[in-house]
Design a protein around this motif. Structure first.
Motif, PDB file in Angstrom:
ATOM      1  N   GLU A  64       0.823  -1.291  -0.084  1.00 30.61           N
ATOM      2  CA  GLU A  64       0.116  -0.097   0.023  1.00 30.61           C
ATOM      3  C   GLU A  64       0.877   1.364   0.030  1.00 30.61           C
ATOM      4  O   GLU A  64       0.461   2.263  -0.680  1.00 30.61           O
ATOM      5  N   PHE A  65       1.769   1.052   0.781  1.00 29.77           N
ATOM      6  CA  PHE A  65       2.760   2.415   0.909  1.00 29.77           C
ATOM      7  C   PHE A  65       4.149   2.011   0.301  1.00 29.77           C
ATOM      8  O   PHE A  65       5.126   3.088   0.252  1.00 29.77           O
ATOM      9  N   GLY A  66       4.289   0.915  -0.404  1.00 27.98           N
ATOM     10  CA  GLY A  66       5.638   0.736  -1.028  1.00 27.98           C
ATOM     11  C   GLY A  66       6.864   0.616  -0.040  1.00 27.98           C
ATOM     12  O   GLY A  66       7.765   1.502  -0.356  1.00 27.98           O
ATOM     13  N   THR A  67       6.642   0.081   1.215  1.00 29.51           N
ATOM     14  CA  THR A  67       7.610  -0.001   2.068  1.00 29.51           C
ATOM     15  C   THR A  67       8.230  -1.517   2.330  1.00 29.51           C
ATOM     16  O   THR A  67       7.322  -2.609   2.085  1.00 29.51           O
ATOM     17  N   ASP A 238      15.547  -1.627  23.250  1.00 31.13           N
ATOM     18  CA  ASP A 238      15.767  -0.278  22.317  1.00 31.13           C
ATOM     19  C   ASP A 238      16.768  -0.528  21.228  1.00 31.13           C
ATOM     20  O   ASP A 238      16.452  -0.181  20.081  1.00 31.13           O
ATOM     21  N   SER A 239      17.774  -1.274  21.631  1.00 31.67           N
ATOM     22  CA  SER A 239      18.879  -1.656  20.462  1.00 31.67           C
ATOM     23  C   SER A 239      18.139  -2.491  19.472  1.00 31.67           C
ATOM     24  O   SER A 239      18.580  -2.250  18.616  1.00 31.67           O
ATOM     25  N   THR A 240      17.324  -3.609  19.811  1.00 32.24           N
ATOM     26  CA  THR A 240      16.602  -4.307  18.688  1.00 32.24           C
ATOM     27  C   THR A 240      15.867  -3.456  17.894  1.00 32.24           C
ATOM     28  O   THR A 240      15.565  -3.575  16.646  1.00 32.24           O
ATOM     29  N   ILE A 241      15.036  -2.464  18.439  1.00 36.45           N
ATOM     30  CA  ILE A 241      14.194  -1.581  17.876  1.00 36.45           C
ATOM     31  C   ILE A 241      15.027  -0.804  17.030  1.00 36.45           C
ATOM     32  O   ILE A 241      14.537  -0.611  15.476  1.00 36.45           O
ATOM     33  N   ARG A 242      16.013  -0.502  17.083  1.00 33.88           N
ATOM     34  CA  ARG A 242      17.051   0.439  16.274  1.00 33.88           C
ATOM     35  C   ARG A 242      17.637  -0.434  15.195  1.00 33.88           C
ATOM     36  O   ARG A 242      17.700   0.191  13.947  1.00 33.88           O
ATOM     37  N   LYS A 243      17.894  -1.363  15.477  1.00 32.83           N
ATOM     38  CA  LYS A 243      18.281  -2.561  14.420  1.00 32.83           C
ATOM     39  C   LYS A 243      17.231  -2.616  13.199  1.00 32.83           C
ATOM     40  O   LYS A 243      17.356  -2.680  12.165  1.00 32.83           O
ATOM     41  N   ILE A 244      15.835  -3.003  13.732  1.00 34.82           N
ATOM     42  CA  ILE A 244      15.052  -2.948  12.879  1.00 34.82           C
ATOM     43  C   ILE A 244      14.468  -1.710  11.996  1.00 34.82           C
ATOM     44  O   ILE A 244      14.582  -1.684  11.085  1.00 34.82           O
ATOM     45  N   LEU A 245      14.670  -0.598  12.752  1.00 32.56           N
ATOM     46  CA  LEU A 245      14.382   0.588  12.199  1.00 32.56           C
ATOM     47  C   LEU A 245      15.420   0.980  10.922  1.00 32.56           C
ATOM     48  O   LEU A 245      15.089   1.430   9.712  1.00 32.56           O
ATOM     49  N   GLY A 246      16.631   0.526  11.218  1.00 28.78           N
ATOM     50  CA  GLY A 246      17.640   0.696  10.285  1.00 28.78           C
ATOM     51  C   GLY A 246      17.517  -0.152   8.871  1.00 28.78           C
ATOM     52  O   GLY A 246      17.851   0.247   7.913  1.00 28.78           O
ATOM     53  N   THR A 247      16.490  -1.118   8.850  1.00 33.36           N
ATOM     54  CA  THR A 247      16.211  -1.849   7.517  1.00 33.36           C
ATOM     55  C   THR A 247      15.055  -1.233   6.848  1.00 33.36           C
ATOM     56  O   THR A 247      14.780  -1.898   5.916  1.00 33.36           O
ATOM     57  N   VAL A 248      14.429  -0.377   7.334  1.00 31.76           N
ATOM     58  CA  VAL A 248      13.344   0.323   6.523  1.00 31.76           C
ATOM     59  C   VAL A 248      13.658   0.724   5.220  1.00 31.76           C
ATOM     60  O   VAL A 248      14.760   1.583   5.084  1.00 31.76           O
ATOM     61  N   ARG A 249      12.953   0.436   4.227  1.00 31.09           N
ATOM     62  CA  ARG A 249      13.417   0.606   2.868  1.00 31.09           C
ATOM     63  C   ARG A 249      12.217   0.738   2.008  1.00 31.09           C
ATOM     64  O   ARG A 249      11.109   0.239   2.451  1.00 31.09           O
ATOM     65  N   LEU A 250      12.222   1.417   0.978  1.00 32.04           N
ATOM     66  CA  LEU A 250      11.019   1.569  -0.180  1.00 32.04           C
ATOM     67  C   LEU A 250      11.206   0.194  -1.060  1.00 32.04           C
ATOM     68  O   LEU A 250      12.384  -0.359  -1.108  1.00 32.04           O
ATOM     69  N   HIS A 251       9.878  -0.094  -1.365  1.00 28.67           N
ATOM     70  CA  HIS A 251       9.851  -1.413  -1.930  1.00 28.67           C
ATOM     71  C   HIS A 251       8.795  -1.300  -3.068  1.00 28.67           C
ATOM     72  O   HIS A 251       7.444  -1.419  -2.683  1.00 28.67           O
ATOM     73  N   GLY A 252       8.997  -1.176  -4.309  1.00 28.52           N
ATOM     74  CA  GLY A 252       8.001  -1.077  -5.450  1.00 28.52           C
ATOM     75  C   GLY A 252       7.243   0.260  -5.242  1.00 28.52           C
ATOM     76  O   GLY A 252       7.352   1.151  -4.614  1.00 28.52           O
ATOM     77  N   LYS A 253       6.269   0.245  -6.302  1.00 24.57           N
ATOM     78  CA  LYS A 253       5.482   1.595  -6.406  1.00 24.57           C
ATOM     79  C   LYS A 253       4.140   1.379  -5.593  1.00 24.57           C
ATOM     80  O   LYS A 253       3.449   0.214  -5.472  1.00 24.57           O
TER      81      LYS A 253
END
Length: 257
Positions: A64-67, A238-253
């Motif tokens: 829906e949001f391309g993420t 919080d350290s795991t949260i930051r690691k997950i956050l670091g993987t956020v990326r755009l994906h498709g339209k």
């Protein structure tokens, strides 16, 4: 059906997460229905999302949001169309079933350690199961920019999930900070937490949330959000949260324009 919840009434349903369903931003938009029916989990691969950026983790996609983002293998990846969000606690049960008083929601969701606590807080005969943490993404139209989006969403998830109707127990960043994920996606990040929530349900806990505001490939404002219980056994670090956050990326339209 065991409903995933925190301490407020939590919505699970199909449909769209809404462009700006926000507990801090005026009238909420009830843009998704709230059926309480079982929803199958998505495959660990996230449905054609490719390999995770962290070896051994799972890919989570929101068309829906391309993420996309990654989570550790012990998270439950839900169907991309599953919407998770909170209702207004003041709404009566029939109003909730019709999607009214809908405070905030997101899709493309993952759940960490469901079953932290079981409760029938509204005494409707349906057991609600508290999760340690939930993450996903949503629209953020109406925000003035990525920083405003991050601040609004972080505060909103803590309010809706852990403190409503009280706002005094919420402590948040005064301003969002610029942030760039490992993929090079630029935006803003903000944190919020509750301290001594006034909620009294047996499953009530304090909570925290982090939100990353960014623009997707269509130029629309969006936010990746994670909320979770604090001061509980097995709290998500919080350290795991930051690691997950670091993987956020755009994906498709994005399918949502």
């Amino acid at each position: 059906m065991v409903v995933v919840g925190v301490t407020s009434s939590l919505l699970l349903g199909g449909g769209k997460a809404g462009r700006d369903d926000n507990a801090d931003g005026g009238k909420a938009k009830a843009s998704a229905s709230a059926p309480r029916s079982a929803t199958a989990s998505a495959p660990a691969s996230g449905g054609g999302a490719g390999k995770p950026t962290v070896p051994g983790w799972k890919v989570v996609v929101n068309p829906e949001f391309g993420t996309a983002f990654d989570v550790p293998p012990d998270w439950d990846v839900e169907s991309p169309s599953l919407v998770i969000g909170f209702h207004d606690n003041k709404a009566d049960y029939n109003d909730r079933e019709n999607g009214g008083k809908f405070l905030i929601a997101m899709s493309g969701t993952v759940i960490y350690r469901d079953g932290l606590c079981l409760s029938d807080s509204d005494r409707d005969g349906r057991v609600e199961s508290t999760a340690v943490a939930v993450a996903g993404s949503k629209g953020a139209e109406g925000a003035e920019g990525t920083g405003d989006a991050a601040l609004r969403q972080a505060r909103a998830w803590v309010y809706a999930g852990y403190t409503q109707p009280d706002r005094k127990s919420i402590v948040s960043d005064r301003a969002a900070k610029p942030y760039t994920t490992r993929s090079g996606l630029k935006g803003s990040v903000a944190w919020a937490r509750s301290d001594n929530t006034p909620q009294k349900d047996k499953c009530a806990t304090d909570g925290k949330a982090v939100a990353f505001g960014f623009r997707n490939s269509a130029g629309g404002l969006a936010a990746w959000c994670l909320f979770g219980a604090t001061r509980v056994k097995g709290e998500l670090p919080d350290s795991t949260i930051r690691k997950i956050l670091g993987t956020v990326r755009l994906h498709g339209k994005p399918t949502e324009s």
